[in-house]
Design a protein around this motif. Structure first.
Motif, PDB file in Angstrom:
ATOM      1  N   ARG A   1      -4.979  14.121  -3.701  1.00 35.75           N
ATOM      2  CA  ARG A   1      -3.797  14.296  -2.853  1.00 35.75           C
ATOM      3  C   ARG A   1      -2.517  13.806  -3.512  1.00 35.75           C
ATOM      4  O   ARG A   1      -1.417  14.048  -3.013  1.00 35.75           O
ATOM      5  CB  ARG A   1      -4.013  13.553  -1.534  1.00 35.75           C
ATOM      6  N   LYS A   2      -2.645  13.069  -4.623  1.00 39.75           N
ATOM      7  CA  LYS A   2      -1.492  12.567  -5.357  1.00 39.75           C
ATOM      8  C   LYS A   2      -0.610  11.655  -4.507  1.00 39.75           C
ATOM      9  O   LYS A   2       0.593  11.601  -4.655  1.00 39.75           O
ATOM     10  CB  LYS A   2      -0.636  13.723  -5.910  1.00 39.75           C
ATOM     11  N   LYS A   3      -1.235  10.939  -3.592  1.00 38.92           N
ATOM     12  CA  LYS A   3      -0.506   9.969  -2.799  1.00 38.92           C
ATOM     13  C   LYS A   3      -1.495   8.938  -2.254  1.00 38.92           C
ATOM     14  O   LYS A   3      -2.715   9.144  -2.297  1.00 38.92           O
ATOM     15  CB  LYS A   3       0.238  10.636  -1.653  1.00 38.92           C
ATOM     16  N   VAL A   4      -0.970   7.827  -1.773  1.00 34.84           N
ATOM     17  CA  VAL A   4      -1.810   6.834  -1.122  1.00 34.84           C
ATOM     18  C   VAL A   4      -2.047   7.318   0.303  1.00 34.84           C
ATOM     19  O   VAL A   4      -1.165   7.240   1.157  1.00 34.84           O
ATOM     20  CB  VAL A   4      -1.151   5.447  -1.118  1.00 34.84           C
ATOM     21  N   SER A   5      -3.223   7.852   0.536  1.00 29.16           N
ATOM     22  CA  SER A   5      -3.481   8.532   1.805  1.00 29.16           C
ATOM     23  C   SER A   5      -4.118   7.637   2.852  1.00 29.16           C
ATOM     24  O   SER A   5      -4.283   8.060   3.989  1.00 29.16           O
ATOM     25  CB  SER A   5      -4.388   9.748   1.555  1.00 29.16           C
ATOM     26  N   LEU A   6      -4.495   6.412   2.486  1.00 26.51           N
ATOM     27  CA  LEU A   6      -5.159   5.512   3.426  1.00 26.51           C
ATOM     28  C   LEU A   6      -4.229   4.378   3.839  1.00 26.51           C
ATOM     29  O   LEU A   6      -3.348   3.971   3.080  1.00 26.51           O
ATOM     30  CB  LEU A   6      -6.416   4.921   2.786  1.00 26.51           C
ATOM     31  N   PRO A   7      -4.414   3.821   5.031  1.00 30.26           N
ATOM     32  CA  PRO A   7      -3.673   2.624   5.421  1.00 30.26           C
ATOM     33  C   PRO A   7      -3.984   1.478   4.455  1.00 30.26           C
ATOM     34  O   PRO A   7      -5.066   1.423   3.865  1.00 30.26           O
ATOM     35  CB  PRO A   7      -4.185   2.324   6.835  1.00 30.26           C
ATOM     36  N   SER A   8      -3.062   0.546   4.315  1.00 30.74           N
ATOM     37  CA  SER A   8      -3.227  -0.532   3.336  1.00 30.74           C
ATOM     38  C   SER A   8      -2.857  -1.876   3.948  1.00 30.74           C
ATOM     39  O   SER A   8      -2.153  -1.942   4.955  1.00 30.74           O
ATOM     40  CB  SER A   8      -2.347  -0.265   2.114  1.00 30.74           C
ATOM     41  N   PHE A   9      -3.352  -2.944   3.299  1.00 32.03           N
ATOM     42  CA  PHE A   9      -2.982  -4.288   3.726  1.00 32.03           C
ATOM     43  C   PHE A   9      -2.889  -5.210   2.524  1.00 32.03           C
ATOM     44  O   PHE A   9      -3.456  -4.954   1.464  1.00 32.03           O
ATOM     45  CB  PHE A   9      -3.968  -4.843   4.758  1.00 32.03           C
ATOM     46  N   CYS A  10      -2.147  -6.292   2.685  1.00 35.03           N
ATOM     47  CA  CYS A  10      -2.054  -7.338   1.666  1.00 35.03           C
ATOM     48  C   CYS A  10      -1.988  -8.681   2.391  1.00 35.03           C
ATOM     49  O   CYS A  10      -2.018  -8.747   3.622  1.00 35.03           O
ATOM     50  CB  CYS A  10      -0.833  -7.126   0.766  1.00 35.03           C
ATOM     51  N   VAL A  11      -1.878  -9.754   1.619  1.00 29.88           N
ATOM     52  CA  VAL A  11      -1.800 -11.108   2.175  1.00 29.88           C
ATOM     53  C   VAL A  11      -0.556 -11.786   1.615  1.00 29.88           C
ATOM     54  O   VAL A  11      -0.228 -11.628   0.434  1.00 29.88           O
ATOM     55  CB  VAL A  11      -3.052 -11.932   1.811  1.00 29.88           C
ATOM     56  N   VAL A  12       0.155 -12.528   2.464  1.00 27.46           N
ATOM     57  CA  VAL A  12       1.274 -13.351   2.016  1.00 27.46           C
ATOM     58  C   VAL A  12       0.895 -14.819   2.136  1.00 27.46           C
ATOM     59  O   VAL A  12      -0.025 -15.176   2.871  1.00 27.46           O
ATOM     60  CB  VAL A  12       2.569 -13.065   2.813  1.00 27.46           C
ATOM     61  N   ARG A  13       1.658 -15.650   1.428  1.00 24.13           N
ATOM     62  CA  ARG A  13       1.371 -17.084   1.384  1.00 24.13           C
ATOM     63  C   ARG A  13       2.700 -17.834   1.377  1.00 24.13           C
ATOM     64  O   ARG A  13       3.686 -17.375   0.793  1.00 24.13           O
ATOM     65  CB  ARG A  13       0.586 -17.390   0.104  1.00 24.13           C
ATOM     66  N   ASN A  14       2.731 -18.994   2.017  1.00 28.77           N
ATOM     67  CA  ASN A  14       3.940 -19.806   1.993  1.00 28.77           C
ATOM     68  C   ASN A  14       4.399 -20.000   0.546  1.00 28.77           C
ATOM     69  O   ASN A  14       3.612 -20.397  -0.306  1.00 28.77           O
ATOM     70  CB  ASN A  14       3.655 -21.166   2.633  1.00 28.77           C
ATOM     71  N   PRO A  15       5.676 -19.696   0.226  1.00 29.36           N
ATOM     72  CA  PRO A  15       6.125 -19.783  -1.168  1.00 29.36           C
ATOM     73  C   PRO A  15       5.906 -21.138  -1.823  1.00 29.36           C
ATOM     74  O   PRO A  15       5.575 -21.208  -3.012  1.00 29.36           O
ATOM     75  CB  PRO A  15       7.619 -19.446  -1.072  1.00 29.36           C
ATOM     76  N   LEU A  16       6.079 -22.235  -1.083  1.00 32.87           N
ATOM     77  CA  LEU A  16       5.827 -23.551  -1.671  1.00 32.87           C
ATOM     78  C   LEU A  16       4.369 -23.681  -2.099  1.00 32.87           C
ATOM     79  O   LEU A  16       4.062 -24.200  -3.176  1.00 32.87           O
ATOM     80  CB  LEU A  16       6.179 -24.654  -0.674  1.00 32.87           C
ATOM     81  N   ASP A  17       3.496 -23.231  -1.243  1.00 36.51           N
ATOM     82  CA  ASP A  17       2.059 -23.234  -1.525  1.00 36.51           C
ATOM     83  C   ASP A  17       1.764 -22.338  -2.737  1.00 36.51           C
ATOM     84  O   ASP A  17       1.002 -22.693  -3.641  1.00 36.51           O
ATOM     85  CB  ASP A  17       1.344 -22.721  -0.282  1.00 36.51           C
ATOM     86  N   TRP A  18       2.391 -21.153  -2.757  1.00 28.63           N
ATOM     87  CA  TRP A  18       2.125 -20.173  -3.824  1.00 28.63           C
ATOM     88  C   TRP A  18       2.512 -20.706  -5.197  1.00 28.63           C
ATOM     89  O   TRP A  18       1.746 -20.600  -6.157  1.00 28.63           O
ATOM     90  CB  TRP A  18       2.887 -18.876  -3.537  1.00 28.63           C
ATOM     91  N   TYR A  19       3.711 -21.283  -5.309  1.00 28.29           N
ATOM     92  CA  TYR A  19       4.164 -21.757  -6.621  1.00 28.29           C
ATOM     93  C   TYR A  19       3.289 -22.879  -7.156  1.00 28.29           C
ATOM     94  O   TYR A  19       2.943 -22.911  -8.347  1.00 28.29           O
ATOM     95  CB  TYR A  19       5.622 -22.214  -6.554  1.00 28.29           C
ATOM     96  N   PHE A  20       2.902 -23.798  -6.272  1.00 25.12           N
ATOM     97  CA  PHE A  20       2.044 -24.888  -6.738  1.00 25.12           C
ATOM     98  C   PHE A  20       0.677 -24.356  -7.154  1.00 25.12           C
ATOM     99  O   PHE A  20       0.117 -24.772  -8.175  1.00 25.12           O
ATOM    100  CB  PHE A  20       1.888 -25.948  -5.654  1.00 25.12           C
ATOM    101  N   SER A  21       0.137 -23.419  -6.390  1.00 22.67           N
ATOM    102  CA  SER A  21      -1.152 -22.819  -6.728  1.00 22.67           C
ATOM    103  C   SER A  21      -1.078 -22.094  -8.063  1.00 22.67           C
ATOM    104  O   SER A  21      -1.986 -22.186  -8.892  1.00 22.67           O
ATOM    105  CB  SER A  21      -1.589 -21.866  -5.624  1.00 22.67           C
ATOM    106  N   PHE A  22       0.020 -21.359  -8.278  1.00 24.42           N
ATOM    107  CA  PHE A  22       0.161 -20.625  -9.536  1.00 24.42           C
ATOM    108  C   PHE A  22       0.312 -21.595 -10.706  1.00 24.42           C
ATOM    109  O   PHE A  22      -0.201 -21.347 -11.804  1.00 24.42           O
ATOM    110  CB  PHE A  22       1.353 -19.680  -9.479  1.00 24.42           C
TER     111      PHE A  22
END
Length: 257
Positions: free
Chosen positions: A55-76
């Motif tokens: 179909r040359k497109k993203v044809s399905l619904p999608s999801f992702c996860v977000v994280r508190n930026p303070l938490d994210w930077y320390f984890s990274f």
């Protein structure tokens, strides 16, 4: 990127619980396809690799996860030290620790990342994220990577983020299990949660005390993160910077379209 039973697509943003989601989906036999981007599982939703070959497109619904930026930077930061211990950054970090102490080393790393947008180790990751052409980033590193993977173009405001977001559902790491339960029930994806729960992130397990990464930050760095990652803070964490974690009973926010 995971395609789940040809019903739902998971877009894996680094350091947002993706390993847990991947493990959950594999154990539950939900994965029908896996897609890759430059050899990585972090596939931009708007890329050719994410599109259905027919179909040359993203044809399905999608999801992702977000994280508190303070938490994210320390984890990274911890990820950088753990995964790249044989590279130059670990040696540089040891030098910083000797000079400024453990917290001082983190402060120096984060300030450099937010103000100058460059890795100390290698430039390969910058090239993958398309960041070499835009070193002086207006967005924080986390917001840039999140937007690169989930949006049609980089946003400058919350309104632009809403317009450019290609993801249908967004879960929060701080309430990940509950959000996933609601999401998977909607798409009729069966998971044995009693088996899965012991593999859930630390903050979702009642027998584990969550880490408070706020204690690693100075007030100036908190303000800098809030300035650089203002879009994600305003959109998903209106009470930023705290509380980073709350008990599950207190969370009222659920995944959204």
């Amino acid at each position: 990127m995971l395609v789940l039973k040809d019903k739902l697509v998971f877009v894996h943003v680094p350091k947002t619980g993706g390993s847990f989601v991947r493990s959950l989906c594999n154990i539950s036999h939900l994965v029908s396809k896996t897609r890759w981007y430059l050899g990585q599982s972090h596939v931009p939703i708007g890329s050719e690799e994410a599109k259905d070959p027919l179909r040359k497109k993203v044809s399905l619904p999608s999801f992702c996860v977000v994280r508190n930026p303070l938490d994210w930077y320390f984890s990274f930061y911890k990820f950088e030290l753990r995964e790249h211990s044989t590279r130059g950054y670990a040696l540089y970090s040891d030098h910083l620790k000797d000079r400024y102490g453990e917290k001082g080393a983190f402060h120096a790393w984060l300030y450099e990342w937010l103000e100058h947008g460059m890795h100390y180790k290698e430039r390969s990751q910058d090239e993958i994220w398309g960041m070499m052409k835009d070193v002086n980033l207006d967005l924080g590193r986390y917001s840039y990577i999140h937007s690169f993977l989930t949006c049609s173009k980089l946003p400058k405001t919350v309104e632009e983020y809403d317009d450019h977001l290609l993801i249908d559902h967004v879960c929060r790491l701080e309430n990940l299990v509950d959000d996933l339960k609601s999401l998977f029930e909607e798409y009729e994806l069966e998971v044995d949660w009693n088996t899965i729960i012991e593999k859930s992130p630390r903050n979702e397990r009642p027998d584990k005390k969550p880490l408070d990464y706020l204690e690693w930050y100075t007030p100036d760095l908190v303000n800098l993160v809030q300035e650089k990652d203002s879009i994600l803070c305003e959109k998903y964490y209106p009470n930023f910077p705290s509380p980073i974690y709350m008990s599950r009973k207190k969370w009222e926010w659920k995944f959204q379209r």
